[in-house]
Design an enzyme around this catalytic site. Structure first.
Site, PDB file in Angstrom:
ATOM      1  N   SER A 174       0.670  -1.413  -0.026  1.00  0.00           N
ATOM      2  CA  SER A 174      -0.020  -0.022   0.054  1.00  0.00           C
ATOM      3  C   SER A 174       0.823   1.331   0.060  1.00  0.00           C
ATOM      4  O   SER A 174       0.696   2.333  -0.842  1.00  0.00           O
ATOM      5  CB  SER A 174      -1.000   0.198   1.049  1.00  0.00           C
ATOM      6  OG  SER A 174      -1.751  -0.963   1.111  1.00  0.00           O
ATOM      7  N   ARG A 212       1.468   4.260  -3.158  1.00  0.00           N
ATOM      8  CA  ARG A 212       1.099   5.629  -2.661  1.00  0.00           C
ATOM      9  C   ARG A 212       2.496   6.544  -2.712  1.00  0.00           C
ATOM     10  O   ARG A 212       2.460   7.745  -3.293  1.00  0.00           O
ATOM     11  CB  ARG A 212       0.721   5.862  -1.220  1.00  0.00           C
ATOM     12  CG  ARG A 212      -0.681   5.557  -1.213  1.00  0.00           C
ATOM     13  CD  ARG A 212      -1.278   4.906   0.271  1.00  0.00           C
ATOM     14  NE  ARG A 212      -2.550   4.540   0.489  1.00  0.00           N
ATOM     15  CZ  ARG A 212      -3.167   3.415   0.224  1.00  0.00           C
ATOM     16  NH1 ARG A 212      -2.460   2.383  -0.506  1.00  0.00           N
ATOM     17  NH2 ARG A 212      -4.590   3.220   0.446  1.00  0.00           N
ATOM     18  N   GLY A 264      -5.940  -3.657  -7.804  1.00  0.00           N
ATOM     19  CA  GLY A 264      -7.345  -2.722  -7.329  1.00  0.00           C
ATOM     20  C   GLY A 264      -6.730  -1.492  -6.838  1.00  0.00           C
ATOM     21  O   GLY A 264      -7.186  -0.610  -7.229  1.00  0.00           O
ATOM     22  N   SER A 295     -13.576   1.384   2.537  1.00  0.00           N
ATOM     23  CA  SER A 295     -12.561   1.265   1.539  1.00  0.00           C
ATOM     24  C   SER A 295     -11.602   2.215   1.499  1.00  0.00           C
ATOM     25  O   SER A 295     -11.833   3.284   1.483  1.00  0.00           O
ATOM     26  CB  SER A 295     -13.367   0.898   0.133  1.00  0.00           C
ATOM     27  OG  SER A 295     -12.197   0.921  -0.804  1.00  0.00           O
ATOM     28  N   GLN A 338      -9.158   2.310  -0.658  1.00  0.00           N
ATOM     29  CA  GLN A 338      -8.711   2.494  -1.853  1.00  0.00           C
ATOM     30  C   GLN A 338      -9.760   3.777  -2.487  1.00  0.00           C
ATOM     31  O   GLN A 338      -9.490   4.681  -3.065  1.00  0.00           O
ATOM     32  CB  GLN A 338      -9.045   1.288  -2.851  1.00  0.00           C
ATOM     33  CG  GLN A 338      -8.130   0.380  -2.437  1.00  0.00           C
ATOM     34  CD  GLN A 338      -8.220  -1.045  -3.118  1.00  0.00           C
ATOM     35  OE1 GLN A 338      -9.074  -1.134  -4.019  1.00  0.00           O
ATOM     36  NE2 GLN A 338      -7.173  -1.857  -3.309  1.00  0.00           N
ATOM     37  N   ASP A 397      -7.022  -7.944   4.748  1.00  0.00           N
ATOM     38  CA  ASP A 397      -6.246  -8.868   3.864  1.00  0.00           C
ATOM     39  C   ASP A 397      -6.030 -10.119   4.546  1.00  0.00           C
ATOM     40  O   ASP A 397      -5.385 -11.057   3.952  1.00  0.00           O
ATOM     41  CB  ASP A 397      -5.173  -8.069   3.160  1.00  0.00           C
ATOM     42  CG  ASP A 397      -5.556  -7.076   2.217  1.00  0.00           C
ATOM     43  OD1 ASP A 397      -6.785  -7.239   1.687  1.00  0.00           O
ATOM     44  OD2 ASP A 397      -4.891  -6.162   2.095  1.00  0.00           O
ATOM     45  N   LYS A 414     -12.586  -8.950  -3.477  1.00  0.00           N
ATOM     46  CA  LYS A 414     -11.272  -8.995  -3.476  1.00  0.00           C
ATOM     47  C   LYS A 414     -10.879  -9.487  -4.754  1.00  0.00           C
ATOM     48  O   LYS A 414     -11.563  -9.984  -5.819  1.00  0.00           O
ATOM     49  CB  LYS A 414     -10.745  -9.609  -2.146  1.00  0.00           C
ATOM     50  CG  LYS A 414     -10.944  -8.902  -0.961  1.00  0.00           C
ATOM     51  CD  LYS A 414     -10.309  -7.542  -1.013  1.00  0.00           C
ATOM     52  CE  LYS A 414     -10.680  -6.627   0.164  1.00  0.00           C
ATOM     53  NZ  LYS A 414     -10.385  -5.267   0.182  1.00  0.00           N
ATOM     54  N   ARG A 458     -12.714 -14.201  -1.609  1.00  0.00           N
ATOM     55  CA  ARG A 458     -11.891 -14.783  -0.489  1.00  0.00           C
ATOM     56  C   ARG A 458     -12.745 -15.361   0.442  1.00  0.00           C
ATOM     57  O   ARG A 458     -12.130 -16.144   1.210  1.00  0.00           O
ATOM     58  CB  ARG A 458     -11.087 -13.728  -0.027  1.00  0.00           C
ATOM     59  CG  ARG A 458     -10.028 -13.474  -0.689  1.00  0.00           C
ATOM     60  CD  ARG A 458      -9.009 -12.543   0.360  1.00  0.00           C
ATOM     61  NE  ARG A 458      -7.777 -12.373  -0.775  1.00  0.00           N
ATOM     62  CZ  ARG A 458      -7.047 -11.235  -0.911  1.00  0.00           C
ATOM     63  NH1 ARG A 458      -7.139 -10.283   0.044  1.00  0.00           N
ATOM     64  NH2 ARG A 458      -6.221 -10.828  -1.851  1.00  0.00           N
ATOM     65  N   ARG A 480      -3.278 -14.123  -1.853  1.00  0.00           N
ATOM     66  CA  ARG A 480      -3.308 -14.416  -0.291  1.00  0.00           C
ATOM     67  C   ARG A 480      -3.773 -15.694  -0.224  1.00  0.00           C
ATOM     68  O   ARG A 480      -3.417 -16.559   0.737  1.00  0.00           O
ATOM     69  CB  ARG A 480      -3.967 -13.303   0.015  1.00  0.00           C
ATOM     70  CG  ARG A 480      -3.253 -11.893   0.167  1.00  0.00           C
ATOM     71  CD  ARG A 480      -3.643 -10.936   0.940  1.00  0.00           C
ATOM     72  NE  ARG A 480      -3.378  -9.557   0.809  1.00  0.00           N
ATOM     73  CZ  ARG A 480      -1.997  -9.055   0.933  1.00  0.00           C
ATOM     74  NH1 ARG A 480      -0.984  -9.833   1.550  1.00  0.00           N
ATOM     75  NH2 ARG A 480      -1.974  -7.807   0.347  1.00  0.00           N
TER      76      ARG A 480
END
Ligand code: S3P
Length: 452
Positions: free
Chosen positions: A35, A39, A105, A178, A180, A330, A357, A361, A406
């Protein structure tokens, strides 16, 4: 050399089998956080001038974001492993080819927000998994700010997005938890004239909020009870920065879990980011009685770090409430695996976001356990795992990973402590988030080989 095209994956795919081992032991430096890597690249590409990033995660997802940023006008150069230079520009331009975000994503959604504040048109595409994931959650708030888009049926990729300078401000309450979506709005808000605010009923990972001021963004966060409001004032320019990426608590969970599920094991992972919006799994593991120690290890990029040591021992089942979900979103597949080695039942609730996801998942985690002789119950948005106890998980199954990194890593960890080998159908996707996974696990004594 500045890249005009960045390298694509060298990841080897295909099935693999992991054999039970009597112990895993060792000390690893945590893989860099995915993440924060996305960024850092995006903020650096928006800041006018040269930024340097140390310990960037060189995973497929992050490289897809880097390639897209080059297409949008940034200069990006790899100086040495993990060390990257980004020449940012405060005006991005239309790419001549579609932006291919692969499986990512985070890359797709954050870039829609960041690109939406420029006079440009860009087509976003991705792999089969990304093309099936919901994008309306990002496009709806962005359209209220003035970003135009045309999406495939159901608000999915491919999406053609047309941005504009001087977007409208927005006062938005998040309908889903979220990070995102929140980050896409914040990135678009940097280009709006005035203050944009995002209200989160449940705090999600806050790396955008922590990193934005490092690049000179005018942003603050107000916490009220469980709510938090992020306010960003647009119209300014970002300044280049030099940042180092902290260790990824989501990736660190796999070697730590390997120690917890395999007898006589001790594993240390150093430099793990302990941001509370990412740390839910570790709180749950403590409640399960896991033998974990945490030693402060400074900070990076405004994020606290710890060296985490896990030692195997008995675990007990727990109830994992829905409000903790955003802080470990996650980590449910690996928690489900760990819960299989516990005594008693582990009940996880409020998992609806797991269905959106890289795969469904929730269903896939249940199938992973079921294929290996562990009793599970899947109901709407909750999962109950009936723990078999230490050294008592049958194993012996073949796991369908649905191209989800994952799930693949969780199944391979399960095989370390199970009674029989476990096979996964494909491992290529592991490179999207943890390209050093096999090197790290092998160093700990895990035995993974090509499946027969
Ligand atoms: C991420 C946010 C989460 C997480 C993903 C990374 C991010 O997704 O699952 O792996 O970097 O912002 P959502 O925002 O969909 O919850």
């Amino acid at each position: 050399m500045t890249f005009t095209t960045l390298p694509r994956s060298r990841a080897l795919g295909g099935p693999r089998t992991v054999r039970p081992v009597s112990a895993v032991n060792g000390c690893l430096k945590a893989a860099s956080d995915k993440s924060c890597s996305h960024r850092a690249l995006i903020f650096s590409a928006l800041a006018n001038g040269i930024s340097q990033i140390k310990d960037l995660l060189e995973s497929d997802d992050v490289l897809a974001t880097a390639r897209a940023l080059v297409q949008l006008g940034a200069g990006i150069e790899r100086l040495s492993p993990g060390a990257w230079k980004v020449i940012g520009r405060d005006i991005w331009t239309s790419p001549s080819e579609p932006l291919d975000l692969g499986n990512s994503g985070t890359g797709a959604r954050l870039l829609m927000g960041a690109a939406g504040r420029f006079n440009l048109t860009a087509m976003f595409v991705g792999d089969q998994s990304l093309s099936s994931r919901p994008m309306a959650r990002v496009l709806n708030p962005l359209s209220q700010m003035g970003v135009k888009s045309e999406a495939a049926e159901g608000g999915r990729l491919p999406i053609t997005l047309t941005g504009q300078v001087r977007l409208k401000t927005l006062d938005y309450t998040m309908p889903v938890a979220s990070a995102q979506v929140k980050s896409a709005i914040v990135l678009a808000g940097l280009g709006a004239e005035g203050e944009t605010s995002v209200r989160e009923p449940r705090a999600t990972r806050n790396h955008t909020e922590i990193m934005a001021p490092i690049y000179g963004a005018d942003l603050d966060v107000e916490c009220a009870d469980k709510d938090q409001i992020i306010r960003v004032r647009g119209g300014g320019t970002l300044t280049p920065a030099n940042v180092s990426i902290p260790g990824d608590p989501s990736s660190a969970a796999f070697p730590i879990a390997a120690a917890l599920v395999t007898g006589s094991s001790t594993v240390t992972v150093t430099g793990v980011m302990t941001n509370s919006t990412r740390f839910g799994l570790y709180d749950v593991l403590k409640a399960m009685g896991a033998n974990l120690t945490f030693i402060p290890a400074g900070e990076r990029c405004g994020e606290p770090l710890m060296d985490i040591t896990a030692t195997s021992g008995p675990l007990k089942g727990v109830h994992v409430p829905p409000d903790i979900a955003p802080t470990m979103i996650d980590e449910y597949p690996i928690l489900a695996v760990i819960a299989a080695f516990a005594d008693g039942m582990t009940v996880m609730t409020g998992l609806e976001e797991l269905r959106a996801k890289e795969s469904d998942r929730l269903a896939a985690s249940a199938a992973l356990l079921d294929a290996n002789g562990v009793k599970v119950e899947l109901e709407d948005n909750s999962l109950t795992v009936y723990g078999c106890g230490a050294r008592n998980v049958p194993g012996g199954g073949t796991v369908e990973t649905h191209h989800d990194h994952r799930l693949a890593m969780s199944a391979l960890v399960m095989g370390c402590g199970a009674k029989n080998p476990i096979t996964v159908d494909d491992v290529a996707m592991i490179a999207t988030s943890y390209p050093d996974f096999f090197t790290h696990m092998t160093a700990l004594g895990v035995q993974i080989s090509h499946a027969q």
